[in-house]
Design a protein around this motif. Sequence first.
Motif, PDB file in Angstrom:
ATOM      1  N   ALA A   1       4.168   9.952 -23.823  1.00 51.23           N
ATOM      2  CA  ALA A   1       4.700   9.445 -22.479  1.00 51.23           C
ATOM      3  C   ALA A   1       4.770  10.305 -21.444  1.00 51.23           C
ATOM      4  O   ALA A   1       4.205  11.488 -21.442  1.00 51.23           O
ATOM      5  N   ASP A   2       5.099  10.080 -20.280  1.00 56.80           N
ATOM      6  CA  ASP A   2       5.111  10.909 -19.236  1.00 56.80           C
ATOM      7  C   ASP A   2       6.035  12.323 -19.539  1.00 56.80           C
ATOM      8  O   ASP A   2       6.987  12.184 -20.025  1.00 56.80           O
TER       9      ASP A   2
ATOM     10  N   ALA B   1      -7.720   7.290 -20.541  1.00 53.34           N
ATOM     11  CA  ALA B   1      -8.652   6.754 -19.285  1.00 53.34           C
ATOM     12  C   ALA B   1      -8.742   5.473 -19.140  1.00 53.34           C
ATOM     13  O   ALA B   1      -8.761   5.005 -17.960  1.00 53.34           O
ATOM     14  N   GLU B   2      -8.886   4.693 -20.155  1.00 53.63           N
ATOM     15  CA  GLU B   2      -9.029   3.038 -19.981  1.00 53.63           C
ATOM     16  C   GLU B   2      -7.603   2.656 -19.454  1.00 53.63           C
ATOM     17  O   GLU B   2      -7.588   1.643 -18.774  1.00 53.63           O
ATOM     18  N   ARG B   3      -6.567   3.111 -19.902  1.00 54.43           N
ATOM     19  CA  ARG B   3      -5.204   2.469 -19.585  1.00 54.43           C
ATOM     20  C   ARG B   3      -4.562   2.821 -18.135  1.00 54.43           C
ATOM     21  O   ARG B   3      -4.255   2.220 -17.566  1.00 54.43           O
TER      22      ARG B   3
ATOM     23  N   ARG C   1       4.298   6.185 -18.075  1.00 52.97           N
ATOM     24  CA  ARG C   1       3.169   5.914 -18.931  1.00 52.97           C
ATOM     25  C   ARG C   1       3.423   5.837 -20.396  1.00 52.97           C
ATOM     26  O   ARG C   1       4.014   7.117 -20.486  1.00 52.97           O
ATOM     27  N   ARG C   2       2.810   5.153 -21.233  1.00 47.89           N
ATOM     28  CA  ARG C   2       3.112   5.386 -22.583  1.00 47.89           C
ATOM     29  C   ARG C   2       1.804   4.996 -23.385  1.00 47.89           C
ATOM     30  O   ARG C   2       1.217   4.107 -22.988  1.00 47.89           O
TER      31      ARG C   2
ATOM     32  N   ASP D   1      -0.963  -1.418 -28.434  1.00 44.48           N
ATOM     33  CA  ASP D   1      -1.306  -1.772 -27.179  1.00 44.48           C
ATOM     34  C   ASP D   1       0.145  -1.940 -26.136  1.00 44.48           C
ATOM     35  O   ASP D   1       0.460  -1.208 -25.014  1.00 44.48           O
ATOM     36  N   THR D   2       0.985  -2.939 -26.741  1.00 44.92           N
ATOM     37  CA  THR D   2       2.100  -3.114 -26.064  1.00 44.92           C
ATOM     38  C   THR D   2       3.111  -3.393 -26.978  1.00 44.92           C
ATOM     39  O   THR D   2       2.926  -3.405 -28.510  1.00 44.92           O
ATOM     40  N   TYR D   3       4.551  -3.760 -26.697  1.00 43.62           N
ATOM     41  CA  TYR D   3       5.744  -3.877 -27.554  1.00 43.62           C
ATOM     42  C   TYR D   3       5.642  -5.101 -27.953  1.00 43.62           C
ATOM     43  O   TYR D   3       6.199  -5.710 -29.049  1.00 43.62           O
TER      44      TYR D   3
END
Length: 488
Positions: A244-245, A306-308, A222-223, A195-197
């Motif tokens: 990522a973007d 979609a959630e993020r 976005r990642r 989810d995150t770093y």
Amino acid sequence: MTDAAFAGAEPDAVPVIVRRLRREFAMTDSGLAELVGVSVSQMAEFESGHALPTAAQRLRMVQLMETSPLVPKPTSAPRNPHSERGAPLGQASDADSRPTDDEAGKHDDPEAVRLRARVAEHLEQQGFRLLSTGLIAPVANGKDDLRGLHLEAVKALRNRGRAALAKKEPAFIERLAAGIDVAPSRIRPRLVPVDTYRSPDAPLWRWCSLHWSVPVSGGYGRRLRFLVVDTAHNDAVMGLIGLADPVYALNSRDQRIGWNADQRGERLTSVMDAFVLGAVPPYSNLLGGKLMAMIAGSREVRETFAERYGHRETLIAGRDPQAQLALITTSSALGRSSVYNRVRRRDGSLVMHPVGFTRGSGDFHFSGDIYEELAAFAMQRSAGASHRHERWGAPGFRNRREVIQKALQALGLPSRAMRFHGVQREVFLNPLARNSYSYLRGDEHDLDFFDDAADDVAAFWRERWALPRSQRDTSWLSFDPNTWRLYT
């Protein structure tokens, strides 16, 4: 990403070089084409940017640049051991990159002299040849040559990760499967979002990525990151996915979609780029790379997106993109890909669509420690405002391209020409719906998703690729996780 984030993109180096050659040699189109060894129509395609020369043709062009009658030749300047003919690096006739009289004095200070030599040393260590015009001659496109280009940057990333990862490495080794312990018929892949770093799995994801033969960046904008693990073998790591973007303008992608600038600006939020997509051993020896390509477009990845990011207001444009993930792009790191080709779903449709090659310009050859040095120099010496948007927070540069451009210009080097490294990467598109392209053009407003669940994708991969490969090639049995140690 928004339109503002991609403003001011540089033109490709090839058209610039062709125009300079024609102008400086004062030759007709047919005369220049003859010198390069191509037809007049081919040369016109190169100049318009609609085609890219072969490696041999590009090398011929940069060799011709050296003999141009209008390129300044060294006079009393001291010999530079890092330049092919003893000319000072950066002594070029590129009007876009030539320093002004006010700036010229800056390039003679000790730090600029040191850093110019450092740039030359870095490029030569990677295998590039430096010409007296300040251009770089592309290296051969063999996979070993291409791996060599990335070696210093990979080493730099590993060194930077030592403090955070070295003590955890024994635990990471435990998350890898020994080949002899893997039963291919029992493999059960599962997607695990990172989810995150600060996620517990984030250090493991990072450590695994440091074994890639090319440097893995953190991605842009976005990642989404995922581990793929094997639940049947103690959750052993099978591979990594990092999205990522995407870049704003990618010719082969944009032509295949068939959208115009307005359509791209509206629907680019529905595209992500796979900056990491690969398997780790022993699963890589069982064609696990194909699994990563397939599972990246699964229902679970789309739902995580979609959630993020669905209905999330963009930072600069301040609008709700109503984004649905419709397309994933990726490019092979080492030229033409043998992993992504011919990957098909159970219904026979292609997963990864090859659409062409990149043009061979970019910034990867300024990765590693040299990038940090260039960034520090650019912050100290570069004139002119950055394109970084004020809403992005702290002052600084917009992206890596701007850092390198500003630094090379401040050093008196031809920034645009030196971005042309000549390494072409094969581009692939993974449409997540049957009508992804028409949706991205705005012709349709609802996506008809393939809707493949990760479990179904994994089951098909196991029967179609993993099991047959395990019987043809037993190299996967010999993998020892201890061979993956980086620090301990």
